[in-house]
Write a protein that holds these residues in place. Sequence first.
Motif, short mmCIF file in Angstrom:
data_model
loop_
_atom_site.label_atom_id
_atom_site.label_comp_id
_atom_site.label_asym_id
_atom_site.label_seq_id
_atom_site.Cartn_x
_atom_site.Cartn_y
_atom_site.Cartn_z
N UNK A 30 0.79 -1.37 -0.02
CA UNK A 30 -0.04 0.07 0.11
C UNK A 30 0.95 1.26 -0.13
N UNK A 31 2.02 1.12 0.53
CA UNK A 31 3.04 2.01 0.55
C UNK A 31 3.92 2.18 -0.68
N UNK A 32 3.91 1.29 -1.46
CA UNK A 32 4.67 0.94 -2.54
C UNK A 32 5.86 0.02 -2.43
N UNK A 33 5.75 -0.75 -1.37
CA UNK A 33 6.63 -1.78 -1.23
C UNK A 33 6.33 -3.22 -2.17
N UNK A 34 7.05 -4.24 -1.99
CA UNK A 34 6.91 -5.33 -2.70
C UNK A 34 5.64 -6.24 -1.81
N UNK A 35 5.64 -6.16 -0.72
CA UNK A 35 4.75 -6.87 0.03
C UNK A 35 4.78 -8.46 0.08
N UNK A 81 6.32 6.03 1.61
CA UNK A 81 6.47 6.02 -0.05
C UNK A 81 7.78 5.92 -0.46
N UNK A 82 8.71 6.71 0.17
CA UNK A 82 10.20 6.91 -0.42
C UNK A 82 11.02 5.90 0.15
N UNK A 83 10.80 5.42 1.45
CA UNK A 83 11.47 4.15 1.94
C UNK A 83 11.09 2.66 1.26
N UNK A 84 9.95 2.70 1.03
CA UNK A 84 9.31 1.52 0.22
C UNK A 84 9.74 1.26 -1.25
#
Length: 378
Positions: free
Chosen positions: A56-61, A109-112
């Motif tokens: 949801x924050x742009x990571x791979x999950x 968002x930037x960390x992910x």
Amino acid sequence: MRLTDAQTGWRDRARQFASEQIAPLADQIDQQQITPASVLVAMRENGYLGAALPARWGGGGIDPVSYGLVTEEIGKACSSVRSLMTVHNMAAQALVALGDRDQHQRWLPELCAGKKIIAFALSEPNAGSAAHAIETQAVKLSDGYLVSGTKKWITFGQIADLFLVFAHYERKPVALVVDRHSDGLTVTPAKDIFGTRGSMLAEVRLDNVHVPRSHQVGPTGMGISFVANWALDHGRFSVAWGSTGIMQGCLDACVSYTQQRRQGDHRLKDHQLVRRHLTDMLVAHTAAQAVCYRSACLREVGDPRAVMETAMAKYHAAGAAIRVATDAVHLHGANGCTTDYPVARYLRDATVAGIIEGTHEIHQVTLADYAFQRPYLR
């Protein structure tokens, strides 16, 4: 265990990526004590920095098993690059779990996406495994804190954009996110370390650094017991799998070397004692990987035993990696003591794995307690 198609895909892509873009640079990274910007860009563009962070924050999950397999492949190629995944993930995971909504929106968002790197700033000159002994102090202001102290051995501190800093406020621990460009913050590179030499360690000095109240992660008094321990749990998981990667690298190197190297009319692989060492390496890697798989499966279902089982995986895998790497150097003879072969680097990196995220001795204390309490694993 049988891997899903998704897990196999993550493993195979990471294996190819590590083989093509990291392994050829591993010796250079070790000798020059720096991870090239090109590797950092490739890690970001291929989604490995945020692989385990929420989609949801742009990571791979991705699930814990997939993340473990990716970490193993990266760790086999280069422990210094693996350590970037470890520190970035462990600090970011603490923010995911314990940060508030505004903090999530500001940083995740930037960390992910890997556009910013966050480092874990707990260790100090006089406080390593004894995290409660940290001396960094925070003085409360109307709008935040003034923080002073020195953090040491901060992985990728040389290039981190953010630091998750732990301090004491009126004898209570507090966790704070500190921007690299804050006035009063000084970063000094640490050079000529023993292993993971490309992990760009730094000493971070804070001299009355102003940290806004909105940068506090979790409540006052919970900085170590919750925030740090949450992060360290994820760090141990990563180091455990990275240690299995070191073992696989040692085994591959020794299989290749003993097939080619000859003593008289016989190849090394034909000698009984050499074959015993290879057998021990194979079994050690297989056993460590099995413990790591169990830890990953427990984490995936949210089993309360997962934290201690992860600690056990780290303790077992890191210790086994040191033994395997030591045997690998011996099998290579004098060649094993040179930079012409990777096994000396594997041994130095394995030694570091046995120290970070909790030493062998710390784990011996905590795991002994777990032995008395541990419910039977069905």
